[in-house]
Scaffold this active site. Structure first.
Site, PDB file in Angstrom:
ATOM      1  N   ASP A   9       0.828  -1.073   0.000  1.00 26.18           N
ATOM      2  CA  ASP A   9      -0.089   0.088   0.079  1.00 26.18           C
ATOM      3  C   ASP A   9       0.923   1.178   0.098  1.00 26.18           C
ATOM      4  O   ASP A   9       2.094   1.149   0.265  1.00 26.18           O
ATOM      5  CB  ASP A   9      -0.876  -0.064   1.067  1.00 26.18           C
ATOM      6  CG  ASP A   9      -2.350   0.623   0.975  1.00 26.18           C
ATOM      7  OD1 ASP A   9      -2.197   1.612  -0.098  1.00 26.18           O
ATOM      8  OD2 ASP A   9      -3.323   0.263   1.475  1.00 26.18           O
ATOM      9  N   TRP A  10       0.405   2.467  -0.052  1.00 25.84           N
ATOM     10  CA  TRP A  10       0.816   3.430  -0.461  1.00 25.84           C
ATOM     11  C   TRP A  10       1.702   4.310   0.613  1.00 25.84           C
ATOM     12  O   TRP A  10       0.931   4.392   1.712  1.00 25.84           O
ATOM     13  CB  TRP A  10      -0.052   4.500  -0.889  1.00 25.84           C
ATOM     14  CG  TRP A  10       0.040   4.560  -2.792  1.00 25.84           C
ATOM     15  CD1 TRP A  10      -0.346   5.665  -3.341  1.00 25.84           C
ATOM     16  CD2 TRP A  10      -0.069   3.448  -3.434  1.00 25.84           C
ATOM     17  NE1 TRP A  10      -0.224   5.416  -4.606  1.00 25.84           N
ATOM     18  CE2 TRP A  10      -0.179   3.992  -4.824  1.00 25.84           C
ATOM     19  CE3 TRP A  10       0.131   2.100  -3.248  1.00 25.84           C
ATOM     20  CZ2 TRP A  10      -0.216   3.113  -5.843  1.00 25.84           C
ATOM     21  CZ3 TRP A  10       0.185   1.204  -4.486  1.00 25.84           C
ATOM     22  CH2 TRP A  10      -0.099   1.713  -5.445  1.00 25.84           C
TER      23      TRP A  10
END
Length: 592
Positions: free
Chosen positions: A306-307
């Site tokens: 995920d970011w």
């Protein structure tokens, strides 16, 4: 005159594995490191590439491609002007082809066919057809429709160069307060597992290839069981807990996705607490990525984090720490090394390939470890046909995006997914299936045009024959440009607002239409309203069509609606259907 033969990796007739190995052998360390970073991007004005002054604070696009050698980008924001978008996309690919190896860009996107206003997790539909959120698809329980929806998404994505979908989100909404519930398929594991297969068939097709969109299924191994319902984008929500021992229950939809041919997986930010697994965020968690996903479940596809796991950032003006939960004490180099050791192939939301170059040059990381992931990432680009057809056709994009058939189907689905929870008596003035005539109507949350379809608008309930209140599910506002986008906290309307709504209901027969991006605690409103209707993403005309009988609501609740916050707080966040005596249950809905 002699001609130089094209490299093997440029030959579309060469087997994919051979193309991968030929290109890998030609790549420098910088080329390889750049492939690992999958950051956000925005177009510049008039179809040009963005410079370093872009609102995301990311490197200038030319610099990211030509100097950092990045070839994966997540497009942020709606596509409103298709021509400008195609010009921008083709310029982006021209910039990539102008690098020494000419590796084309893979463009990804969060969902962009619905209504979510959280720019951190989705984009508005813009020129695309508009559908309900996936909760609305779950409300219809229709595998064929989900596949049809995903096929429309695939067609519109292909036409605009969006080759990786950062969805579906198949977490289970077992914690009613969780702000990410709106993009799930609801609370039921079996329903979610069934629908994800249809979704992947629509996006990827029966055979993966140049007409496919690669789906990044998220968030492994299930992001629903959040402590107190808080989200692990933020430090106060980093813990995932399993007091009911339901870890494997949340895993079931992901097993279904793997059986359906999922090619990419995204671990969530959260860290498991009180389980046999190491208490570090899933993106760094070798027990989860290598032990469970790769070794136990046999997954050999791409794992993209995920970011923002490695470095701190400013997102929509708000400082946000790296989501390195359990490893906050490590520096970005050490975090990157931990994620690679865990089994990750790519880092979302980062533009720092120098971290990997440094690790190799310092002797902390074998370059052969990079090669393992590079093979996966290159194979996906080749399989998608990006090397063979990197550019878009403007006329084709204009024909496909927002095609009238797509729009009609999206609008019909918006209407069908509306869910009637209580019905007004046939004699009530709020039973709006009759012609409006001279009915005086008080409305909130509807456009003037839509309100006029219901009757003659008046400015107070006291002067009305009937009322329609279109409301957003309650939440507790949070501060910050980014954090405020997440609807979290209590599921009850604040007492003054609840009393105001009930006062309208007591004054005049009232239909309450509630947009649910997560569950809501509304028993008093359900009892006080002449009718209670919920939607999961529908425009005003769709709502009015349901209220006036032009269209039929066929939705069934995709999760329970609790009866009180006391029941929510007493429930186990990992257990489905665990709140005591819910006001409405999964599957409730009046369809006759």
């Amino acid at each position: 005159m002699t001609t130089t033969a094209a490299p093997v990796y440029r030959d579309a007739t060469t087997p994919l594995a051979d193309r991968v190995e030929d290109l890998l052998a030609r790549m420098t360390l910088r080329d390889k490191a750049g492939l690992f970073f999958h950051d956000m991007v925005v177009p510049g004005p008039d179809g040009h590439l963005a410079g370093s002054e872009n609102f995301l604070g990311r490197p200038a696009t030319v610099d990211a491609v030509q100097n950092l050698r990045m070839t994966h980008f997540n497009l942020v924001g709606p596509i409103n002007d298709v021509r400008a978008h195609v010009r921008w996309y083709n310029r982006l690919q021209e910039t990539a082809l102008d690098t020494p190896l000419g590796i084309p860009v893979t463009l990804s996107t969060d969902p962009r066919h619905s209504f979510s206003s959280n720019a951190g997790t989705a984009a508005l539909a813009g020129a695309f057809s508009q559908w309900p959120e996936t909760l609305g698809l779950a409300a219809l329980r229709d595998d064929d429709l989900v596949e049809q929806y995903a096929d429309v998404v695939r067609r519109e994505y292909l036409a605009t160069g969006l080759r990786v979908a950062l969805h579906p989100q198949i977490d289970l909404a077992t914690e009613p307060r969780w702000s990410r519930s709106g993009m799930t398929f609801g609370e039921d594991s079996d329903l979610t597992g069934r629908l994800v297969g249809a979704y992947l068939r629509g996006l990827q097709g029966e055979e993966f290839g140049p007409t496919s969109v690669s789906a990044v299924v998220k968030h492994f191994p299930g992001g629903g069981p959040q402590k107190d319902g808080e989200d692990p984008h933020f430090p106060y929500g980093k813990e995932q807990i399993y007091p009911a021992g339901k870890f494997d229950h949340h895993l079931q939809p992901f097993i279904a996705a793997l059986q359906a041919g999922a090619r990419q997986m995204m671990p969530y930010y959260g860290m498991p607490v009180g389980t046999p697994f190491e208490e570090v965020a899933f993106g760094f968690n070798r027990d989860i990525i290598t032990g469970l996903l790769r070794e136990q479940l046999g997954f050999d596809g791409i794992v993209c984090t995920d970011w923002g796991l490695l470095t701190d950032a400013v997102i929509f003006g708000q400082p946000v720490p790296a989501r390195a939960w359990g490893l906050e004490h490590l520096d970005p180099h050490a975090r990157a090394l931990r994620a690679l050791h865990a089994g990750a192939d790519q880092f979302g939301g980062e533009s720092v390939p120098h971290l990997l170059e440094d690790l190799v040059e310092r002797g902390d990381l074998e370059e052969s470890r990079l090669d393992t992931s590079v093979r996966r990432l290159l194979a996906e680009k080749f399989a998608l046909g990006l090397f063979d057809q990197p550019f878009l056709d403007e006329d084709e994009a204009l024909e496909v995006v927002g095609h009238p058939d797509h729009i009609r189907l999206g609008q019909a689905t918006q209407r069908a997914a509306v869910t009637r929870l209580t019905a007004a008596p046939a004699t009530s003035a709020a039973a709006l299936h009759h012609a409006p005539g001279d009915r005086r109507i008080y409305t909130e949350g509807l456009s003037a045009q839509a309100a006029a379809r219901l009757g003659r608008p008046v400015d107070s309930p006291e002067h009305a024959d009937a009322a329609v209140l279109r409301l957003q599910a309650p939440y507790e506002p949070r501060p910050g440009g980014f954090e405020a986008m997440f609807h979290a906290g209590s599921l009850e309307f604040p007492a003054p607002e609840r009393e105001r709504i009930l006062s309208v209901c007591e004054t005049v027969p009232t239909v309450v239409v509630l947009y649910l991006d997560r569950a809501a605690v509304i028993p008093e409103i359900a009892a006080g309203a002449a009718a209670l209707v919920v939607d999961f993403g529908a425009d005003d005309d769709a709502v009015v069509d349901i209220l006036t009988g032009v269209a039929t609501a066929r939705g069934l609740l995709p999760f329970d609606l609790p009866s009180s916050m006391t029941a929510v707080e007493a429930s186990a966040p990992d257990a489905p259907f665990d709140t005591h005596n819910p006001a409405f249950r999964f599957g409730d809905g009046i369809t006759a």
